[in-house]
Scaffold this motif. Structure first.
Motif, PDB file in Angstrom:
ATOM      1  N   ALA A 166     -10.074 -10.887  28.558  1.00  0.00           N
ATOM      2  CA  ALA A 166     -10.945 -12.015  28.911  1.00  0.00           C
ATOM      3  C   ALA A 166     -11.304 -12.874  27.701  1.00  0.00           C
ATOM      4  N   ASN A 167     -10.891 -12.469  26.503  1.00  0.00           N
ATOM      5  CA  ASN A 167     -11.216 -13.254  25.289  1.00  0.00           C
ATOM      6  C   ASN A 167     -12.690 -13.656  25.252  1.00  0.00           C
ATOM      7  N   GLU A 168     -13.581 -12.688  25.499  1.00  0.00           N
ATOM      8  CA  GLU A 168     -15.051 -12.877  25.443  1.00  0.00           C
ATOM      9  C   GLU A 168     -15.549 -13.839  26.527  1.00  0.00           C
ATOM     10  N   GLY A 169     -14.748 -14.037  27.592  1.00  0.00           N
ATOM     11  CA  GLY A 169     -15.021 -15.127  28.528  1.00  0.00           C
ATOM     12  C   GLY A 169     -16.147 -14.914  29.523  1.00  0.00           C
ATOM     13  N   TYR A 170     -16.518 -13.661  29.813  1.00  0.00           N
ATOM     14  CA  TYR A 170     -17.546 -13.467  30.838  1.00  0.00           C
ATOM     15  C   TYR A 170     -18.929 -13.810  30.276  1.00  0.00           C
ATOM     16  N   PRO A 171     -19.723 -14.536  31.056  1.00  0.00           N
ATOM     17  CA  PRO A 171     -20.990 -15.046  30.533  1.00  0.00           C
ATOM     18  C   PRO A 171     -22.050 -13.967  30.312  1.00  0.00           C
ATOM     19  N   THR A 172     -21.955 -12.880  31.074  1.00  0.00           N
ATOM     20  CA  THR A 172     -22.945 -11.807  30.925  1.00  0.00           C
ATOM     21  C   THR A 172     -22.261 -10.442  30.982  1.00  0.00           C
ATOM     22  N   ILE A 173     -22.971  -9.441  30.492  1.00  0.00           N
ATOM     23  CA  ILE A 173     -22.485  -8.059  30.584  1.00  0.00           C
ATOM     24  C   ILE A 173     -22.348  -7.659  32.055  1.00  0.00           C
ATOM     25  N   ALA A 174     -23.348  -8.031  32.864  1.00  0.00           N
ATOM     26  CA  ALA A 174     -23.338  -7.669  34.286  1.00  0.00           C
ATOM     27  C   ALA A 174     -22.108  -8.233  34.994  1.00  0.00           C
ATOM     28  N   GLU A 175     -21.766  -9.474  34.683  1.00  0.00           N
ATOM     29  CA  GLU A 175     -20.597 -10.101  35.306  1.00  0.00           C
ATOM     30  C   GLU A 175     -19.309  -9.386  34.882  1.00  0.00           C
ATOM     31  N   ALA A 176     -19.215  -9.072  33.602  1.00  0.00           N
ATOM     32  CA  ALA A 176     -18.024  -8.367  33.102  1.00  0.00           C
ATOM     33  C   ALA A 176     -17.874  -7.015  33.796  1.00  0.00           C
TER      34      ALA A 176
END
Ligand SMILES: [Mg+2]
Length: 355
Positions: A166-176
């Motif tokens: 994801a190259n750091e792409g998720y906005p939050t830990i929860a979303e990831a």
């Protein structure tokens, strides 16, 4: 880059510097071809003049004295020095790195952020040419990332491994966490850098059921120590370039192995010179057990796959590396084991850049 010695031996180095490629949380800044050229020309070459290229520790100490950081600029010189050292001693670079544990690197084919239908079509062609692992680029749209996994698994079957980055792409830990838990139902090898920073990776790692791989968070030996201490990642992407060349990449790989981490050999889609360096690291590092995104070098007019691991139409080296059963074999000739095609180098050089 070419370095010549007073004994008539020359070595080649390559570094794919990209300004937008850097460490998590701005920890390591991006470099560009222009910054690399300026540093090498104005500082690094002068610092290493007269040194023995067979002594990488001494070469790095001299470079570190005149420039902090700048791993991509230093990597180009480091790789050329290893090429010279191998040629002058009559051994392949992997011998200088401690000896090879395997003959080649299993290739992961990288599928960029493209429409799902295009990714499926490209994947089928790559499998037909021998690819056994895919990296799916994700992180922009979570629902798309789940759907991509579902459809990809249905198309490639259970014998092919799938990894995501994801190259750091998720906005939050929860979303990831939410996206990865749904993806892993379709059989996921690992989840690469879903969020930024070691703290975020550790939080994700605790809540998902597949290994977290660090990439943007794994540049140096000290990063590996932090990942280990936080339990942030059980594997990482070990580049030749991020730590500043083969000397430090080997240190990083050895230290990580001692901490119980394992890795692939990552990169930024190098041409043949850089890929050769990656292959020598990949066969010599004991914990480099993961399949890796190394381009299957394409030399115009030569035999080889057309899709599998192919990202370029031509290359600067004269002979492509052997790709067999999904594995790219490391050359065994002295140094990097490659010949550079001077005509191609002239043809593809940007003449507006003063050297
Ligand atoms: Mg990555």
């Amino acid at each position: 880059m070419r370095i010549d010695t007073d004994e008539g031996v020359h070595g080649w180095g390559e570094t794919p510097a990209i300004p937008t490629w850097g460490g998590s949380q701005m920890r390591y800044g991006g470099e560009s071809p222009e910054t690399v050229l300026a540093l090498v020309r104005d500082y690094l070459f002068e610092a290493i003049r007269g040194l023995d290229p067979r002594e990488p520790r001494i070469v790095h100490r001299a470079m570190d004295r005149v420039a902090k950081g700048a791993p991509y600029a230093k990597a180009a010189i480091d790789i050329a020095c290893y090429d010279i050292a191998g040629k002058s001693l009559g051994v392949p670079v992997h011998t200088l790195l401690g000896g090879k544990c395997r003959d080649g690197v299993r290739i992961t084919h990288s599928l960029g952020l493209m429409p799902i239908a295009d990714a499926l079509e490209e994947a089928q062609s790559a499998v037909a040419e021998g690819i056994t692992v895919f990296k799916l680029k994700t992180g922009i749209d979570g629902e798309r990332d789940v759907e991509l996994m579902r459809q990809m698994r249905a198309v490639v079957g259970d014998d092919v491994e799938l990894r995501v980055d994801a190259n750091e792409g998720y906005p939050t830990i929860a979303e990831a966490v939410r996206i990865t838990l749904r993806q892993q139902e379709y059989g996921l090898l690992l989840c690469e850098q879903p969020v930024s920073g070691a703290h975020g990776l550790a939080e994700v790692a605790r809540r998902i059921g597949v290994p977290v791989m660090a990439d943007e968070s794994a540049w140096t030996v000290h990063d590996i120590l932090e990942l280990h201490q936080r339990g942030a990642a059980e594997c990482f992407s070990c580049y030749v370039t991020k730590p500043g060349g083969l000397w430090r990449a080997r240190q990083q790989a050895e230290f990580a192995a001692a901490m119980g981490l394992y890795h692939d050999v990552g990169g930024s889609i190098e041409f043949g010179i850089g890929t050769a360096a990656n292959l020598h690291l990949g066969v010599a590092a004991e914990a480099a057990i993961l399949p890796s995104v190394c381009p299957v070098t394409t030399v115009q007019g030569a035999q080889g796959p057309r899709i599998a691991g192919v990202y370029y139409l031509d290359d600067l080296i004269t002979e492509p590396f052997t790709f067999r059963d999904g594995i790219l074999l490391c050359p065994d000739g002295p140094g990097l084991g490659i010949e550079v095609d001077q005509d191609k180098l002239d043809k593809y050089s940007d003449e507006s850049v003063p050297v």
